[in-house]
Design an enzyme around this catalytic site. Structure first.
Site, mmCIF file in Angstrom:
data_model
loop_
_atom_site.group_PDB
_atom_site.id
_atom_site.type_symbol
_atom_site.label_atom_id
_atom_site.label_comp_id
_atom_site.label_asym_id
_atom_site.label_seq_id
_atom_site.Cartn_x
_atom_site.Cartn_y
_atom_site.Cartn_z
ATOM 1 N N GLU A 80 -8.138 4.420 11.767
ATOM 2 C CA GLU A 80 -7.047 4.414 12.738
ATOM 3 C C GLU A 80 -6.899 5.805 13.319
ATOM 4 O O GLU A 80 -7.642 6.725 12.979
ATOM 5 C CB GLU A 80 -5.742 3.980 12.064
ATOM 6 C CG GLU A 80 -5.354 4.840 10.863
ATOM 7 C CD GLU A 80 -4.081 4.366 10.166
ATOM 8 O OE1 GLU A 80 -3.060 4.203 10.864
ATOM 9 O OE2 GLU A 80 -4.124 4.157 8.942
ATOM 10 N N ASP A 86 0.852 -1.185 0.000
ATOM 11 C CA ASP A 86 0.000 0.000 0.000
ATOM 12 C C ASP A 86 0.886 1.233 0.000
ATOM 13 O O ASP A 86 1.944 1.253 0.639
ATOM 14 C CB ASP A 86 -0.985 -0.002 1.175
ATOM 15 C CG ASP A 86 -0.327 -0.224 2.525
ATOM 16 O OD1 ASP A 86 0.178 0.750 3.110
ATOM 17 O OD2 ASP A 86 -0.327 -1.383 2.998
ATOM 18 N N ASP A 141 -9.803 3.414 5.590
ATOM 19 C CA ASP A 141 -8.689 3.332 6.529
ATOM 20 C C ASP A 141 -9.124 3.927 7.866
ATOM 21 O O ASP A 141 -9.324 5.137 7.984
ATOM 22 C CB ASP A 141 -7.505 4.109 5.926
ATOM 23 C CG ASP A 141 -6.256 4.093 6.803
ATOM 24 O OD1 ASP A 141 -6.342 3.704 7.974
ATOM 25 O OD2 ASP A 141 -5.189 4.497 6.298
#
Length: 283
Positions: free
Chosen positions: A170, A79, A168
């Protein structure tokens, strides 16, 4: 993502593939997993792994040079974002990388400056690629961010080379309760699926998911999981509420021909045929 600052449901894995994926996810891995480091990531600076505490780096076991990596018989991936700079995707492909997730957007105001080049050049090199969105639940609704993502690179097409978009998650809980975070994620998912027809992939760690959603099981039947657990152990620790993983980000300090410096290394949970099935939305 980099060491410098940083389940379609598990694709319809059937028969032996499903059994294997489930087995790989069972039990806790031996190394420490990434933990949240808070909400202090400026917009534009997020990437896969940015929200995990750097003081755990020395505790995370990394594969030694030449060592067989976790689940090594299955497709290898990476990634990337603008932190990797200019990438030679033909060299990446020649190095055995079969798939990549590429940062597209963050919040509703930022598009990664290298996304267009990376997305096109990866396609031309025949690397199966997908876009990802770095979530900022503190700044706007899940629906608003899903629409921005879908309009700025996160769309999907059945061309054998495009994976569904990834969310994503986080960087702390952004002041939200577990119930509010669950609602935000579901808002993003519903909007993205309405825009693209695909189930969004979720990237997170066990520590973030368990802390910020309360170990919610509401997404496992909707979203493939990309679990962050940097370790050379045979299987990752996965979030509560998910029975198995589809992608595994097992290292944040890999090396790949065609990319200068460190890059995250990832594995898919089954063979290339199942990776293509995920890309093409086929059973």
């Amino acid at each position: 993502m980099l060491s410098r600052t940083r389940n379609l449901m598990a694709v319809a894995l059937v028969g032996a593939s499903l059994a294997l994926a489930t087995t790989l996810s069972a039990g806790a891995a031996s190394a420490a997993q990434p933990v949240s480091k808070g909400n202090n990531i400026p917009v534009g600076q997020g990437y896969m792994g940015a929200g995990y505490a750097q003081d755990t780096k020395g505790q995370l076991a990394q594969p030694a040079p030449g060592q067989v990596t976790p689940n090594a018989s299955y497709p290898a991936g990476i990634d990337v974002s603008h932190y990797q700079g200019s990438i030679n995707w033909s060299s990446v492909k020649s190095a055995g990388i079969q798939f990549a997730y590429i940062k597209a957007t963050e919040s509703t105001t930022y598009k990664d400056p290298t996304f267009n080049a990376n997305y096109l050049n990866a396609y031309n090199a025949r690397v199966i690629r997908g876009a990802y969105h770095f979530a900022r639940p503190d700044l706007s609704s899940g629906a608003a961010q899903a629409n921005y993502f879908a309009s700025n690179g996160g769309a999907w097409s059945a061309d054998n080379l495009t994976l569904p978009g990834m969310l994503d998650l986080e960087g702390g809980c952004y002041g939200k309760s577990a119930a509010s975070m669950q609602s935000w994620i579901l808002d993003f998912y519903n909007t993205y699926k309405s825009r693209t027809g695909r189930d969004v992939v979720i990237y997170t760690s066990a520590s973030w998911w368990n802390s910020c959603t309360g170990g919610w099981s509401g997404m496992y039947s909707r979203s493939p999981l990309n679990v962050a657990h940097w370790t050379s152990a045979a299987s990752p620790t996965i979030p509560s509420g998910f029975p198995f993983w589809t992608f595994w980000q097992y290292s944040d300090s890999g090396s790949v021909s065609g990319i200068s410096g460190a890059v995250d290394r990832d594995r898919f949970s089954a063979g290339t045929d199942r990776l293509l099935a995920l890309a093409n939305n086929t059973p």
